[in-house]
Motif scaffolding. Structure first.
Motif, PDB file in Angstrom:
ATOM      1  N   GLY A 191      38.081  18.568  43.746  1.00  8.96           N
ATOM      2  CA  GLY A 191      37.153  17.530  43.305  1.00  8.96           C
ATOM      3  C   GLY A 191      35.749  17.652  43.852  1.00  8.96           C
ATOM      4  O   GLY A 191      34.878  16.844  43.516  1.00  8.96           O
ATOM      5  N   PHE A 192      35.484  18.666  44.688  1.00  9.20           N
ATOM      6  CA  PHE A 192      34.176  18.722  45.336  1.00  9.20           C
ATOM      7  C   PHE A 192      33.069  19.126  44.358  1.00  9.20           C
ATOM      8  O   PHE A 192      31.972  18.595  44.401  1.00  9.20           O
ATOM      9  CB  PHE A 192      34.216  19.677  46.532  1.00  9.20           C
ATOM     10  N   CYS A 193      33.368  20.064  43.461  1.00  6.80           N
ATOM     11  CA  CYS A 193      32.349  20.509  42.502  1.00  6.80           C
ATOM     12  C   CYS A 193      32.257  19.565  41.301  1.00  6.80           C
ATOM     13  O   CYS A 193      31.337  19.681  40.490  1.00  6.80           O
ATOM     14  CB  CYS A 193      32.663  21.926  42.006  1.00  6.80           C
ATOM     15  N   THR A 194      33.252  18.688  41.165  1.00  7.17           N
ATOM     16  CA  THR A 194      33.429  17.920  39.928  1.00  7.17           C
ATOM     17  C   THR A 194      32.210  17.077  39.530  1.00  7.17           C
ATOM     18  O   THR A 194      31.789  17.131  38.363  1.00  7.17           O
ATOM     19  CB  THR A 194      34.692  17.048  40.049  1.00  7.17           C
ATOM     20  N   PRO A 195      31.627  16.309  40.444  1.00  9.41           N
ATOM     21  CA  PRO A 195      30.471  15.502  40.031  1.00  9.41           C
ATOM     22  C   PRO A 195      29.352  16.363  39.442  1.00  9.41           C
ATOM     23  O   PRO A 195      28.731  15.980  38.436  1.00  9.41           O
ATOM     24  CB  PRO A 195      30.026  14.829  41.336  1.00  9.41           C
TER      25      PRO A 195
END
Lengths: 160, 772
Positions: free
Chosen positions: A105-109
């Motif tokens: 989820g770290f790259c998701t935004p």
């Protein structure tokens, strides 16, 4: 000028005004995270390579780690926190959820904002164009194919 | 009843992550002081002095004189224990080694301050690379490690000399894997929160194994373990790099205690490349003996792993050389095996596990051996594998590993069928006539997963990981909380574990919450690494659920006037088998707490069950096939197709399983073609940004086709085998073999990764020079 001398400015993020006092050298990303308290925008490299910090500035996807907050007064800024309407996910978020477009989820935004910003301007991209645009950002977990699938699905949903 | 297992449920983890509500360690710095490390700019030298700016908060090794050192241990005579100071004191041993820590009220000010600390270092000649380290005149990185060797282990199963004497064909080659970084997208970091009331520290850290981090930090800092709570919040990828203990996290805790305030350290990308762990800097010499039919008779191997300047805690510098030694034979049937495997210390960043540990390289070694033998003996590359793969189970390997049921040949056959190899060979010939170079590469391999204490004990580790504990609680409303010692960080374990428990307890997975990554809330466990969580933690969860169900069945039996063994659980109800008589599970839960007088005699009030699981291990397996096109003018490689036939036993959530394969393969492709940590001869690291390191984007990665076989093995009680690492283990061999196949007209054999355009061009040029 003393680097530590702060200046007052007003940033409009997700339609809300934030009055902040920041050093002129402070990046937009740090300001959004620390002064506006919106930590959904992530920093993966601070070199403008990974794109995790991508937000929309007047509708354009930008690397918020490569901009200063003082540059952004008067711009309409949008971050990942502004995508969903309460519990109703934006079609892009919904598509990432349904297609396993994220793992840690770290790259998701960054991917969400890049894809939303792009599709708002080019609603019906070819496969090639989409691949080209999404190659702006890095993901370490998914191998990208579920991100591609998610964005393709969201493109259809956003057109209708 | 299988209602939930096997379904691709969307992940329960995702909504907060999608809304920007994920909480990573850098999101927890509000109110904290910022800590910045001053790091050594030279690879080797003696510290003669440290000048610090007046009136500022700076700590050096002298301040931390009673903390540490970190001393990772193996209890074996072929391992040399090495001490690592928490902050360097007299010597520095790699560029990026922390020497001092400055503290300020903002990150920017801390960075300014760090630049004002001058460390006077008298440089020494650095030791860079394995050949330099083994040179007889080489300086020593550590005085105690003669010949710069930390690990030097040998194994001989006998029969090697005879096999080579009897061999029809001997194949010898050198193999090289360049240094890699796991490169999680979130770099490391920690926030040590000081509570003035209790003087307790809560360490939020981007880590994979909170319990062992708590134990070692409490030990080294000299505080009771109960005064330290360790929490892994959302973690932005780890891949092994965050499994081993970061000395920086120890400093964060120490400074927070010293200053009695909350202190944070957020690693930047450059630091991550310099100072977080690296991996897979290996050089092998492999010799294989074959009979006339292409059957592998023996392997003789000399394995050299550059382990960097220090040994990593808790798995030690033995992690790569020992795994390379034990697992090299892979799924190939031969018993005559002789190996020497060494861990060589150099003035570079220390090594730690990275997804697959040594297996991407040893798989490359065995798969190159098969392809080289296939060429030499004129046997088709699929056929030679068919003749050598293990087919009877359990199979005891040359190094004593027991392989449970697998589908090695079946996965290969399935791949051959799906790819249509004959059609490809025709297309390849046609393309060659047009001057285009297509190639196909196979990789058949095993992935040892879910191994518990016995497997780690075989390495004689001072700290022996393995078991997992699960505490399962059903509350009075019938909701379930599973507190686990595993510490997932992107693997979707909360979703798949809830599916497993949903079936075991007959409830909706949405009524199950998984609690992980918090030493205050979870039983002691070893965290998430080595493709173990669904096997071991999942196994413990299943055992705990069976116990809980037994208790629920006893209550239901009383209420329904039936025998406990006739009670079944499904869709939130406990029913008498074959009847429509039933009771809501939530009602049973209420009784267990609020009407405990009704409980069967000897039964304690409430609904808590605990279990642990510690299996010997299982083997997943897969066959990868890559089809590439190589541009012989530029050396560029394009992946046309990538196929994975994966067998990881029972799939709990197929969507999540596929995601693990996609991501794993992508990291394997990255290692095969692009990524490389580079040091110059003076010990400077040249790759300190994502632009230099070349992680692939969506433009470089093809669609990865995945098909599954599901071999049922009794080595795992959930039926699930692990699959977190397989993609990364198998992909490099498939890609490198495909490149070699494409370049067959040039007689080029690629035995190095990454196979960059310049390396491929150099091989082609060398071949052209040789043929002139």
């Amino acid at each position: 000028m003393n680097q530590r001398q702060k200046v007052a400015l007003t940033l409009e993020v997700n339609g809300r005004n934030y009055d902040v006092m920041v050093e002129p050298r402070k990046t937009l990303a740090d300001t959004i995270r620390e002064d506006c308290g919106l930590t959904g925008t992530h920093l993966g490299c601070e070199h403008g390579v990974c794109g995790a910090c991508t937000i929309l500035a007047d509708g354009q996807p930008v690397r918020s780690c490569l901009m200063f907050a003082v540059q952004c007064e008067g711009m309409a800024l949008r971050t990942v926190e502004g995508l969903a309407d309460g519990d109703d996910l934006h079609p892009m978020q919904q598509a990432f959820w349904e297609n396993h477009g994220l793992q840690c989820g770290f790259c998701t935004p960054g991917f969400l904002m890049l894809a939303v910003g792009y599709l708002e301007q080019s609603p019906d991209p070819s496969e090639e164009e989409l691949r080209d645009v999404l190659a702006s950002n890095l993901c370490r977990c998914t191998g990208y194919q579920n991100i591609m699938k998610s964005v393709r699905q969201a493109a259809v949903a956003m057109r209708t | 009843m299988k209602t939930w297992v096997g379904r691709s449920l969307p992940r329960s983890e995702d909504p907060p992550l999608l809304k920007g509500a994920g909480t990573y360690v850098a999101d927890l710095t509000a109110g904290a002081a910022f800590l910045r490390f001053v790091r050594s700019p030279v690879p080797s030298g003696t510290i003669s002095g440290i000048e610090v700016p007046d009136g500022e908060t700076v700590f050096t090794g002298a301040d931390l004189h009673d903390v540490g050192p970190l001393r990772p241990l193996l209890h074996r005579s072929d391992y040399v224990p090495i001490d690592q100071p928490i902050l360097a004191r007299d010597r520095v041993r790699f560029v990026g080694e922390p020497v001092a820590a400055v503290v300020a009220d903002s990150m920017a000010i801390a960075e300014d301050l760090a630049d004002q600390v001058f460390v006077d270092i008298d440089p020494l000649d650095p030791v860079i690379g394995i050949p330099a380290a083994l040179d007889p005149g080489a300086p020593l990185v550590h005085d105690v490690a003669a010949e710069n060797t930390m690990v030097d282990t040998r194994y001989d199963n006998g029969g090697v000399e005879k096999a080579f004497a009897d061999a029809h064909e001997t194949v010898e080659f050198q193999l090289r894997s360049r240094r890699q970084s796991a490169m999680p997208l979130e770099a490391r970091g920690s926030v040590a929160r000081y509570d003035p009331r209790t003087e307790r520290i809560t360490l939020f850290a981007s880590i994979q194994a909170p319990h062992i981090v708590r134990t070692i930090i409490a030990d080294l800092v000299g505080m009771p373990e109960s005064q330290l709570r360790v929490v892994a919040p959302d973690v932005g990828g780890g891949f092994g790099q965050k499994y081993c203990v970061a000395v920086e996290d120890i400093v964060t805790v120490w400074v927070a205690r010293r200053l009695r305030r909350t202190v944070s350290w957020i690693e930047d990308r450059r630091e991550n490349f310099m100072s977080a762990f690296h991996s897979r800097d290996h050089r092998y010499t492999i010799t294989g003996a074959f009979d006339k039919e292409g059957r592998l008779l023996a392997v003789d191997a000399d394995l050299l792993c550059d382990v960097g300047a220090y040994s990593c805690y808790p798995v030690t510098a033995g992690v790569e050389p020992l795994m390379a030694m034990a697992d090299l034979p892979g799924p190939y049937d031969f018993q005559a095996y002789r190996v020497r495997s060494r861990g060589i210390t150099t003035n570079t960043c220390p090594m730690a596990p990275y997804r697959g540990v040594s297996r991407p390289v040893i798989t490359l070694a065995m798969e190159r051996l098969m392809d080289l033998a296939s060429q030499r003996l004129g046997i088709d590359s699929v056929e030679i594998r068919r003749r050598n793969l293990i087919t009877e189970f359990p199979y005891k390997s040359a190094t004593g590993l027991t392989f449970d049921e697998g589908s090695y040949v079946e996965s290969l056959e399935r791949a051959v069928e799906m790819i249509d190899v004959d059609a490809f060979r025709r297309r390849q010939r046609e393309a060659r006539d047009e001057g285009r170079h297509l190639g196909i590469g196979f990789s058949v391999f095993s992935e040892r997963t879910g191994y518990g204490t016995p497997a780690f004990a075989a390495r004689d580790m001072d700290v022996t990981p393995g078991f997992e504990n699960v505490d399962l609680v059903m509350d009075p409303s019938g909701f379930v909380e599973a507190r686990i010692g595993a510490s997932p960080h992107g693997q979707g374990l909360s979703t798949s574990m809830a599916q497993l428990l949903g079936d075991e307890l007959g409830i909706d997975p949405r009524s199950v919450r998984i609690v992980h990554g918090d030493t205050d809330r979870t039983p002691y466990g070893w965290g998430t690494f080595a493709s173990r969580s669904m096997v071991i933690s999942g196994g413990a969860a299943k055992l705990a659920a069976i116990r809980l169900r037994k208790k629920l069945a006893a209550i239901a039996a009383e209420e329904l006037e039936a025998a406990p063994e006739d009670i079944t659980f499904d869709a939130g109800k406990a029913s008498v088998v074959g009847t429509d008589i039933g009771i809501e599970i939530s009602t049973l839960a209420r009784i267990a707490y609020h009407a405990s007088q009704k409980l069967p005699q000897g039964s304690s009030p409430g609904l808590l069950s605990q279990a642990s699981y510690d299996p010997a291990g299982t083997f997943s397996n897969a066959c990868h096939v890559a089809i590439v096109e190589v541009d012989v003018e530029t050396g560029a490689v394009e992946l046309e197709r990538f196929l994975v036939i994966e067998d990881a036993g029972v799939l709990i959530n197929p969507m999540i399983a596929d995601g693990q394969v996609h991501g794993g393969v992508t990291q394997g492709i990255a290692g095969a073609l692009y990524e490389e940590v580079i040091y110059d001869e003076y010990g400077n690291i040249l790759t300190t940004s994502l632009l230099d390191y070349l992680p692939p984007t969506v433009a470089e990665i093809p669609v990865i086709e995945v098909a599954h076989l599901e071999t049922i093995s009794d080595a795992t009680i959930t039926g699930a085998k692990g699959l977190g690492e397989g993609g990364t283990i198998g992909a490099p061999a498939a890609v490198i073999n495909a490149i070699s196949d494409a370049l067959r007209p040039y007689g080029v054999e690629v035995n190095e990764m990454p196979a960059t355009p310049s390396r491929i061009r150099e091989l082609i040029r060398a071949s052209e020079r040789a043929s002139r």
